[in-house]
Design an enzyme around this catalytic site. Structure first.
Site, PDB file in Angstrom:
ATOM      1  N   THR A  48       0.955  -1.453   0.205  1.00 33.08           N
ATOM      2  CA  THR A  48      -0.313   0.210  -0.447  1.00 33.08           C
ATOM      3  C   THR A  48       0.768   1.204  -0.165  1.00 33.08           C
ATOM      4  O   THR A  48       1.976   1.346   1.181  1.00 33.08           O
ATOM      5  CB  THR A  48      -0.811  -0.173   0.853  1.00 33.08           C
ATOM      6  OG1 THR A  48      -1.676  -1.477   1.143  1.00 33.08           O
ATOM      7  CG2 THR A  48      -1.809   1.460   1.134  1.00 33.08           C
ATOM      8  N   GLU A 106      -5.827  -5.216   3.348  1.00 35.02           N
ATOM      9  CA  GLU A 106      -6.027  -6.407   2.220  1.00 35.02           C
ATOM     10  C   GLU A 106      -7.476  -5.736   1.715  1.00 35.02           C
ATOM     11  O   GLU A 106      -7.584  -7.042   1.257  1.00 35.02           O
ATOM     12  CB  GLU A 106      -6.101  -7.146   3.283  1.00 35.02           C
ATOM     13  CG  GLU A 106      -4.647  -7.451   4.450  1.00 35.02           C
ATOM     14  CD  GLU A 106      -3.485  -7.198   3.752  1.00 35.02           C
ATOM     15  OE1 GLU A 106      -3.500  -8.094   2.493  1.00 35.02           O
ATOM     16  OE2 GLU A 106      -2.648  -6.565   4.600  1.00 35.02           O
ATOM     17  N   GLY A 143       1.747  -2.970   8.813  1.00 31.94           N
ATOM     18  CA  GLY A 143       2.542  -3.361  10.145  1.00 31.94           C
ATOM     19  C   GLY A 143       4.112  -4.019  10.422  1.00 31.94           C
ATOM     20  O   GLY A 143       4.515  -4.157   8.846  1.00 31.94           O
TER      21      GLY A 143
END
Length: 671
Positions: free
Chosen positions: A146, A428, A185
């Site tokens: 992303t 996602e 993350g």
């Protein structure tokens, strides 16, 4: 689980009404008696060790403390599972869930995406090179896909990987601000390398998105490498323990061998070798989407366990004016809030198992070189991810509100569940986009039906809808008749969407614009398909469960409640074309209310069967013993603001302001 100490009498009374053996239902959910015993053994061990280590509750820490404590927990929990020899994924999860009951670990993306991506996308030579270091945490990775300017639309990603044949290197670059990797993350402070999704350019051609292994920090000093700008993105709505990060590249060179080359390859001279199927490049995303269904199901199960137990303890108002206050669980309105969510949690848990099984089956076929089922898996995992996460978000919020004011308190545990899980609606793959991806597959199936071609197993329901068809549904609320209603609804909505597409094309619109002008219908049709799939999975799971009659009876009632609630909620879609008439809708609504009364004695038993120990719920309202008020008061007294009777801010700001407001000749304040 082992539960000792004084039990709240109201919760004990509610629990005693249960008509079935709760443990048998727990066995069904966990996979049998032996797995239940193993789960409890590992969780009890983890609970004991958690207390010995003095780990702190996340709700009592600020954001920086949450991240540091998460690192402490992660290094301990991951070390202990290795020492215990826990190689089974479920056993690892059971032990670590005690340490991270809802919040995420900074190591989660390393284990959940970075390592699986190497396993799935790397060549055998690359696996030998990277996997040992990754599995032993010598390299600790993230997954950078992303960007700050693009997410779900993968073709819009701007990070580039340009092959230089003269040096046999790729040049990784962030050519614009919007190309900045954003949100991964573990990237902000934890990871020292990552898998980067970038647009491959070789021999002057755009070869689409590919994955590359890139080191971002020195393995000894942990300092960012030259050409790398990386850091934490700052406080978020939740995820305080997770260092979601940003990442920019300034023409960083990596060896040709650092492109993951199991399926797609770049030869030394720059020749691009395409994969046999483009979807193979996104295998990690499909895996995560399949897993998300089970994750959000567990989140909803935790929230409704908290709210149901609390509702059996909390007394508010009267039903009989001549009697005392009653537990709020006695009110039908509270039952409607909660029992629907209990049913939804069970439905999503079973759908999650089916979704992951589909992923496992298709992955086995891919390993043998068969790719026929990949489109089905992509459509199913995308749609169920969207459907389940949306249902969870609605459900958890219902549970919070069902707990009244105390549900707003972090000590209740529900705000944390909401903050940690609601991002699944956008990570996602943003849900609306994913449902449209499912719709593309379904519309191809619809076209096949219209031209008399063979339909895949997942689309056989399209044959069930006929113009003028009437439902057989009656007061028995037979599960097969309920499923027929869901099949008819999904099939007719897809048929309507197909008709609108043809209408738009008939007006001279291009395919893309016709699709856009039909897209909301397609989203709704896709969700109707997913809803049907979940109802069918619920039914099939009961039929094949081998549960004893008493448990089966309650599970059938729960499945009926899940199905009839959906019919009432979307009644217009079920009555269109006269499939269900007004009398049947009235009958279904009445049946829903009857089911609430039937399920009320078993409500606490149904949430107890989820088998969440108190440490995993991490809730002062959802305690197994029901002693919620003692826990809430203890939590309040432990507030950092209560370390002193008078806060220093009183002397710095409040008292001077009060004195400045005193008028001349005003007498001292008296109360």
């Amino acid at each position: 689980m082992n539960h000792q100490g004084k039990m709240n009498p109201d919760l004990a009374k509610a629990r005693a009404q249960c008509s079935f053996d709760v443990l048998k239902l727990t066995h069904f959910l966990t996979g049998g008696p032996e797995k239940t015993r193993r789960k409890r053994y590992l969780q009890n061990m983890a609970i004991k060790e958690f207390e010995e280590q003095g780990f702190k509750r996340e709700c009592q820490l600020n954001r920086e403390e949450q991240y540091e404590e998460a690192l402490r927990k992660s290094t301990y929990a991951f070390k202990r599972t290795r020492e215990l020899g826990l190689t089974d994924a479920a056993e690892n999860f059971w032990f670590r869930e005690v340490t991270f009951p809802v919040e995420s670990s900074p190591f989660d993306v390393h284990e959940g995406m970075f390592v699986p991506t190497i396993e799935q996308q790397a060549s055998e030579e690359q696996k030998k090179r990277w996997l040992p270091s990754a599995e032993h945490f010598q390299i600790l990775g993230s997954y950078a896909q992303t960007e700050i300017g693009h997410g779900t639309f993968l073709r819009g990603l701007e990070t580039t990987a340009t092959y230089d044949a003269s040096t046999k290197e790729f040049i990784i670059d962030s050519p614009t601000i919007t190309a900045t990797k954003f949100w991964p993350g573990g990237l902000g402070k934890t990871a020292n390398c990552c898998v980067v999704m970038a647009k491959l350019f070789t021999k002057g051609k755009d070869c689409g998105m590919q994955s590359f292994m890139v080191q971002i920090r020195d393995l000894e000093t942990h300092q960012p490498l030259p050409g790398i700008e990386v850091g934490d993105i700052g406080p978020k709505f939740g995820y305080g323990s997770q260092d979601n990060g940003f990442l920019r590249f300034n023409k960083v060179r990596i060896p040709r061998e650092n492109m993951l080359m199991r399926y797609a390859q770049v030869l030394e001279d720059g020749t691009f070798v395409r994969p046999k199927n483009d979807r193979l490049v996104y295998g990690s995303m499909t895996l995560i989407r399949a897993q998300i269904v089970s994750g959000v199901a567990r989140a909803l199960a935790k929230a409704v366990t908290i709210a149901t137990r609390y509702s059996a303890v909390r007394k508010q108002s009267k039903i009989d004016a001549n009697a005392g206050e009653v537990a709020v669980l006695e009110f039908q309105t509270q039952q409607h809030k909660l029992f629907v969510q209990i049913a939804t949690a069970y439905a999503l848990i079973l759908a999650g198992k089916q979704s992951f099984q589909a992923y496992t089956n298709v992955s086995a076929q891919v390993e043998k070189g068969s790719y026929e089922e990949l489109p089905m898996l992509h459509a199913l995992s995308s749609g169920l991810k969207a459907f389940s996460s949306w249902e969870m978000a609605i459900g958890v919020e219902q549970c919070r509100m069902a707990c009244g004011g105390h549900g707003y308190n972090l000590a209740s545990g529900i705000p944390k569940i909401y903050m940690e899980e609601v991002p699944s609606c956008t990570y996602e793959g943003e849900n609306t986009v994913l449902t449209l991806q499912t719709a593309r597959y379904l519309m191809k199936c619809q076209a096949a039906k219209e031209t008399g071609q063979e339909l895949p197993a997942l689309a056989q329901f399209l044959k069930t809808s006929r113009p003028g068809q009437k439902s057989r549904l009656d007061r028995r609320l037979d599960l097969n008749h309920l499923l027929e209603a869901y099949q008819h609804r999904a099939a007719s909505m897809l048929s309507d969407a197909s008709s609108r597409m043809k209408e738009q094309l008939g007006k001279g619109l291009q395919q893309a614009e016709a699709w856009n002008r039909t897209s909301q219908m397609l989203v709704e049709a896709s969700l109707a398909f997913c809803h049907m799939f979940v109802v069918k999975t619920f039914m099939d799971s009961i039929a094949s469960s081998g549960l004893d009659p008493e448990v089966t009876k309650v599970m059938v009632q729960l499945c009926q409640l899940y199905a009839v609630h959906g019919i009432v909620r979307f009644s217009g879609q079920f009555t269109k074309g006269g499939y269900l008439n007004d009398q049947q809708i009235d009958m279904v609504q009445s049946g829903l209310y009857d089911l609430l009364a039937l399920l009320k004695p078993n409500a606490v038993g149904l949430v107890d069967a989820f088998d969440y120990p108190d440490r995993v719920l991490d809730s002062d309202l959802g305690r197994y013993d029901g002693n919620v008020y003692e826990a809430l008061l203890a939590y309040a007294k432990n507030s950092k603001l209560n370390k002193t009777d008078v806060h220093e801010g009183y002397f710095k700001y409040q008292k001077p302001y009060m004195e400045s407001m005193r008028q001349p000749n005003m007498p001292p304040a008296k109360l």
